[in-house]
Design an enzyme around this catalytic site. Structure first.
Site, short mmCIF file in Angstrom:
data_model
loop_
_atom_site.label_atom_id
_atom_site.label_comp_id
_atom_site.label_asym_id
_atom_site.label_seq_id
_atom_site.Cartn_x
_atom_site.Cartn_y
_atom_site.Cartn_z
CG HIS A 30 -1.94 1.10 1.20
ND1 HIS A 30 -2.73 1.36 0.10
CD2 HIS A 30 -2.27 2.04 2.13
CE1 HIS A 30 -3.51 2.40 0.37
NE2 HIS A 30 -3.25 2.82 1.59
CG HIS A 42 -3.30 6.33 2.68
ND1 HIS A 42 -4.03 5.18 2.86
CD2 HIS A 42 -3.38 7.01 3.85
CE1 HIS A 42 -4.54 5.16 4.09
NE2 HIS A 42 -4.16 6.26 4.71
CB CYS A 155 -2.72 3.09 -3.03
SG CYS A 155 -1.93 1.46 -3.16
#
Length: 259
Positions: A30, A42, A155
């Site tokens: 991530h 994010h 992301c």
């Protein structure tokens, strides 16, 4: 930073750094932008759903995840984010979700890029100055980044756009994500491998598969491909708010309808 690991101590982080943390036993990572003071911006479909596909596959992924207390208990610093989605701001601890911070590298050479066999860790593209990176990240925190898509707008795509301002305008292949590109490249190499094995034996099979994987990864990198353009974040948000909830479609509108 080196070929083997991009791990970095949290005290070494600087505002504007693109960082990532591995999830699910290194199956995926991530990504986000560190903005200082222990906070990260994010893009996500929801805590624990960063690789969500919007299909039944999500249920298999989520049910295989180990329990995480950060998803059940509201963080005293950034609040409860177990159901948050879109562009959000989290403290570093919640962003890492028990993992370690890794620094995504920019401006690497093609040789170094290919030596990092795992995608989603570096790019040939150059990063903009930290003040521009932070401006994009904070602006998108307030205005959003369109619809989440695991292959076209995830992301890593978000973090790379914040660092470079670059968007892909053709809609060919994946977006800017090196992680998605590596999975697609591996799938392509596997699909084409059986015929190569029959015609060239195991050695030729391995060499051809490796070559195809490397070539596909390099061709998909944001710093190598030609179908990219730098887009001011204000213009991007203007088009997204007008109903173009996909940055690829936004770029098509900026380039005479190409998609």
């Amino acid at each position: 930073m080196g070929v083997l690991s991009n791990k970095i101590h949290w005290q070494q982080l600087q505002p504007g750094d693109h960082i990532y943390s591995w999830r699910q036993a290194y199956i995926y990572a991530h990504h986000g932008i560190y903005i200082g003071d222990g906070m990260v911006i994010h893009f996500t479909r929801g805590a624990g759903q960063e690789i969500g596909t919007g299909t039944v596959i999500d249920r298999l992924l989520l049910t295989s995840m180990p329990p995480n207390s950060s998803l059940r208990t509201a963080c005293p610093r950034c609040g409860g984010q177990s159901r948050s989605h879109g562009v959000i701001s989290s403290c570093l601890n919640c962003f890492l979700s028990g993992g370690d911070p890794y620094l995504f590298e920019y401006g690497v050479s093609p040789v170094f890029f290919l030596a990092k066999a795992r995608g989603g860790t570096c790019t040939l593209a150059q990063s903009d100055p930290p003040e521009q990176v932070l401006h994009r990240a904070l602006f998108l925190l307030e205005n959003g980044f369109g619809n989440y898509n695991i292959f076209k707008n995830n992301c890593e795509d978000f973090a790379i756009y914040c660092k470079t301002g670059l968007l892909v305008f053709t809609g060919i292949g994946v977006g800017r994500s090196g992680q998605a590109a590596s999975y697609m490249a591996a799938a392509g190499a596997l699909v084409s491998s059986p015929l190569r094995f029959l015609t060239a034996g195991f050695g030729g099979f391995a060499l051809a598969g490796c070559g195809m994987y490397c070539a596909s990864r390099l061709a998909s990198d944001i710093g190598y491909r030609q179908d990219v353009v730098k887009v001011p974040v204000e213009r991007l948000v203007m088009d997204l708010s007008s109903g173009l909830n996909d940055p690829v479609k936004t770029l098509a509108s900026l380039n005479g309808g190409r998609s």
